[in-house]
Scaffold this motif. Structure first.
Motif, PDB file in Angstrom:
ATOM      1  N   MET A  17     -20.591   2.624  -3.329  1.00  0.00           N
ATOM      2  CA  MET A  17     -19.177   2.946  -2.910  1.00  0.00           C
ATOM      3  C   MET A  17     -18.793   4.365  -1.461  1.00  0.00           C
ATOM      4  N   ALA A  18     -19.944   5.325  -1.449  1.00  0.00           N
ATOM      5  CA  ALA A  18     -19.836   6.130  -0.715  1.00  0.00           C
ATOM      6  C   ALA A  18     -20.624   5.504   0.580  1.00  0.00           C
ATOM      7  N   ALA A  19     -21.853   4.394   0.716  1.00  0.00           N
ATOM      8  CA  ALA A  19     -21.737   4.749   1.579  1.00  0.00           C
ATOM      9  C   ALA A  19     -21.337   2.621   2.279  1.00  0.00           C
ATOM     10  N   ASP A  20     -20.428   2.268   1.977  1.00  0.00           N
ATOM     11  CA  ASP A  20     -20.181   0.750   1.831  1.00  0.00           C
ATOM     12  C   ASP A  20     -18.778   0.191   2.395  1.00  0.00           C
ATOM     13  N   ILE A  21     -18.281   1.398   2.283  1.00  0.00           N
ATOM     14  CA  ILE A  21     -16.944   1.497   1.698  1.00  0.00           C
ATOM     15  C   ILE A  21     -16.202   1.919   3.370  1.00  0.00           C
ATOM     16  N   PRO A  22     -15.731   2.151   4.624  1.00  0.00           N
ATOM     17  CA  PRO A  22     -15.308   2.308   5.225  1.00  0.00           C
ATOM     18  C   PRO A  22     -13.828   3.690   5.853  1.00  0.00           C
ATOM     19  N   TRP A  23     -14.061   4.678   5.077  1.00  0.00           N
ATOM     20  CA  TRP A  23     -13.636   5.912   4.283  1.00  0.00           C
ATOM     21  C   TRP A  23     -12.982   6.287   5.678  1.00  0.00           C
ATOM     22  N   ASP A  24     -13.784   6.329   6.419  1.00  0.00           N
ATOM     23  CA  ASP A  24     -13.764   7.131   8.022  1.00  0.00           C
ATOM     24  C   ASP A  24     -12.447   6.149   8.060  1.00  0.00           C
ATOM     25  N   ASP A  25     -12.100   5.050   8.289  1.00  0.00           N
ATOM     26  CA  ASP A  25     -11.630   4.045   9.065  1.00  0.00           C
ATOM     27  C   ASP A  25      -9.843   4.507   8.995  1.00  0.00           C
ATOM     28  N   PHE A  26      -9.433   5.080   7.525  1.00  0.00           N
ATOM     29  CA  PHE A  26      -8.108   5.074   6.452  1.00  0.00           C
ATOM     30  C   PHE A  26      -6.494   5.474   7.897  1.00  0.00           C
ATOM     31  N   ASP A  27      -6.025   4.735   7.733  1.00  0.00           N
ATOM     32  CA  ASP A  27      -4.418   4.914   8.755  1.00  0.00           C
ATOM     33  C   ASP A  27      -3.676   4.979   7.792  1.00  0.00           C
ATOM     34  N   ARG A  28      -3.555   5.999   7.663  1.00  0.00           N
ATOM     35  CA  ARG A  28      -2.027   6.216   6.970  1.00  0.00           C
ATOM     36  C   ARG A  28      -0.464   5.711   7.806  1.00  0.00           C
ATOM     37  N   SER A  29      -0.854   5.605   8.427  1.00  0.00           N
ATOM     38  CA  SER A  29       0.273   5.360   9.573  1.00  0.00           C
ATOM     39  C   SER A  29       0.876   3.107   8.790  1.00  0.00           C
ATOM     40  N   LYS A  30      -0.711   3.316   8.524  1.00  0.00           N
ATOM     41  CA  LYS A  30      -0.508   1.196   8.285  1.00  0.00           C
ATOM     42  C   LYS A  30      -0.277   0.720   6.954  1.00  0.00           C
ATOM     43  N   LEU A  31      -0.179   2.033   5.515  1.00  0.00           N
ATOM     44  CA  LEU A  31       0.313   2.120   4.159  1.00  0.00           C
ATOM     45  C   LEU A  31       1.390   2.282   4.270  1.00  0.00           C
ATOM     46  N   THR A  32       1.883   1.453   3.432  1.00  0.00           N
ATOM     47  CA  THR A  32       3.210   1.819   2.652  1.00  0.00           C
ATOM     48  C   THR A  32       2.880   1.734   1.480  1.00  0.00           C
ATOM     49  N   ASP A  33       4.197   2.580   0.761  1.00  0.00           N
ATOM     50  CA  ASP A  33       4.356   3.395  -0.805  1.00  0.00           C
ATOM     51  C   ASP A  33       5.042   1.813  -1.351  1.00  0.00           C
ATOM     52  N   GLU A  34       5.170   0.894  -1.025  1.00  0.00           N
ATOM     53  CA  GLU A  34       4.879  -0.432  -1.879  1.00  0.00           C
ATOM     54  C   GLU A  34       3.555  -0.644  -1.599  1.00  0.00           C
ATOM     55  N   GLN A  35       2.623  -1.321  -0.621  1.00  0.00           N
ATOM     56  CA  GLN A  35       1.512  -1.014  -0.977  1.00  0.00           C
ATOM     57  C   GLN A  35       0.470  -0.227  -2.250  1.00  0.00           C
ATOM     58  N   ALA A  36       0.096   0.598  -1.948  1.00  0.00           N
ATOM     59  CA  ALA A  36      -0.049   1.691  -2.559  1.00  0.00           C
ATOM     60  C   ALA A  36       0.189   1.613  -4.130  1.00  0.00           C
ATOM     61  N   ASN A  37       1.321   1.413  -3.942  1.00  0.00           N
ATOM     62  CA  ASN A  37       1.726   1.061  -5.877  1.00  0.00           C
ATOM     63  C   ASN A  37       1.140  -0.283  -6.246  1.00  0.00           C
ATOM     64  N   THR A  38       0.974  -0.916  -5.589  1.00  0.00           N
ATOM     65  CA  THR A  38       0.361  -2.118  -5.975  1.00  0.00           C
ATOM     66  C   THR A  38      -1.043  -2.243  -5.927  1.00  0.00           C
ATOM     67  N   ILE A  39      -1.599  -1.122  -5.368  1.00  0.00           N
ATOM     68  CA  ILE A  39      -2.850  -0.844  -5.557  1.00  0.00           C
ATOM     69  C   ILE A  39      -3.241  -0.046  -7.021  1.00  0.00           C
ATOM     70  N   LYS A  40      -2.611   0.844  -7.284  1.00  0.00           N
ATOM     71  CA  LYS A  40      -2.507   1.643  -8.380  1.00  0.00           C
ATOM     72  C   LYS A  40      -2.505   0.648  -9.802  1.00  0.00           C
ATOM     73  N   MET A  41      -1.503  -0.470 -10.059  1.00  0.00           N
ATOM     74  CA  MET A  41      -1.767  -1.439 -10.769  1.00  0.00           C
ATOM     75  C   MET A  41      -2.786  -2.257 -10.866  1.00  0.00           C
ATOM     76  N   ASN A  42      -3.553  -2.818  -9.834  1.00  0.00           N
ATOM     77  CA  ASN A  42      -4.094  -2.884  -9.987  1.00  0.00           C
ATOM     78  C   ASN A  42      -5.844  -2.264 -10.330  1.00  0.00           C
ATOM     79  N   ALA A  43      -5.556  -0.982 -10.026  1.00  0.00           N
ATOM     80  CA  ALA A  43      -6.697  -0.094 -10.344  1.00  0.00           C
ATOM     81  C   ALA A  43      -6.264  -0.529 -12.147  1.00  0.00           C
ATOM     82  N   ILE A  44      -4.756   0.346 -12.903  1.00  0.00           N
ATOM     83  CA  ILE A  44      -4.962  -0.452 -13.954  1.00  0.00           C
ATOM     84  C   ILE A  44      -5.264  -1.721 -14.609  1.00  0.00           C
TER      85      ILE A  44
END
Length: 291
Positions: A17-44
């Motif tokens: 999780m630390a080495a293989d996820i490209p955390w530094d590539d995050f682009d806030r402008s490309k994440l909508t609130d709608e998309q983020a909420n679906t991530i929460k539902m999948n996490a649960i």
């Protein structure tokens, strides 16, 4: 035993999780609130590997090999929940699931025939592999796209592992047990490859599992937004007929190899299932109880 070999093969491709996820590539402008909420539902939803593991261990007490494999499956599935939560913690902390929200999906599943449950989860892993691939296409933010691609590959490997245990069951020297497994696999296969005929999403987390809690006895019913799954599939990631055909095709293809019979359609599989039932009835083989 299959567990030692499966452990070794999965250990060799396990991602970090630390080495293989490209955390530094995050682009806030490309994440909508709608998309983020679906991530929460999948996490649960992924957190529901906890009660599923408890179910598997309870219903497979006589199978230490498979029960040991649960240590690998449980670890990797909980890791999926964890990486999705880590994404939210870093980039959308206001959506991070609470411990109470996670705990709500931990409830007891009713006992069920072990071979039917095995087949159900094989199909569930095939379906989830395709759901996450479709979700990766839908998302626009680079890090979550990468995460969904990575965990979709895990789901495919899990399906392959379940398939190994299914093959082992068909080779059981007890011919009655082998015949019962064959009937269980064909029965659940007909159901899970026929999703285009049902209004609900056919996945273990969306099926009823505790009659005393009915109708609120699915994992999805315990989420903060119980109806999110159908919306995610139908109007967000748009898991359409073409995607569903891919799922059915993979299920039928693997069952064809497993059973040594070609199934081009669900109708082919259903005819095969009916023939198995007729043969079992004439031979006095006890069929798995309906559930």
């Amino acid at each position: 035993m299959l567990y030692p070999e499966l452990f070794k093969s999965m250990e060799s491709v396990r991602w970090n999780m630390a080495a293989d996820i490209p955390w530094d590539d995050f682009d806030r402008s490309k994440l909508t609130d709608e998309q983020a909420n679906t991530i929460k539902m999948n996490a649960i939803t992924e957190w529901a590997a906890l009660p599923a593991t408890e179910m598997f261990l309870r219903d497979n007490r006589e199978d230490s090999d498979f029960s040991a494999f649960m240590s690998v499956w449980f670890f990797e599935e909980q890791k999926h929940s964890l990486v999705l939560m880590e994404y939210l913690r870093r980039f959308m902390p206001e959506l991070l699931p609470t411990e109470e929200e996670l705990h709500r999906v931990r409830f007891e599943f009713d006992p069920a025939p072990a071979m039917e449950t095995l087949m159900l989860h094989f199909c569930g892993e095939v379906r989830l592999n395709h759901w996450y691939r479709c979700a990766a296409d839908w998302h626009t933010e680079p890090v979550i796209k990468a995460i969904y691609k990575i965990i979709s590959q895990d789901e495919a490997r899990h399906a392959g592992a379940y398939l190994r245990y299914m093959k082992r069951a068909l080779g059981d020297q007890n011919q009655v047990s082998a015949a019962q497994a064959r009937m269980a696999f064909s029965k659940i296969g007909v159901l899970m490859a026929s999703a285009h005929r049902t209004p609900q999403a056919l996945h273990p987390t969306n099926l009823h599992v505790n009659k005393d809690m009915f109708p609120n006895d699915t994992v999805q019913s315990k989420l903060p937004e119980p109806g999110w799954l159908e919306r995610w599939l139908d109007t967000q990631i748009r898991f359409d007929k073409d995607w569903e055909t891919k799922v059915s095709g993979r299920i039928l293809h693997n069952l064809s190899l497993l059973m040594g019979t070609a199934f081009e359609t669900v109708q082919d599989l259903n005819r095969y299932r009916k023939e198995l039932v007729r043969n079992a009835t004439s031979s006095g083989i006890i069929l798995p109880a309906a559930n």
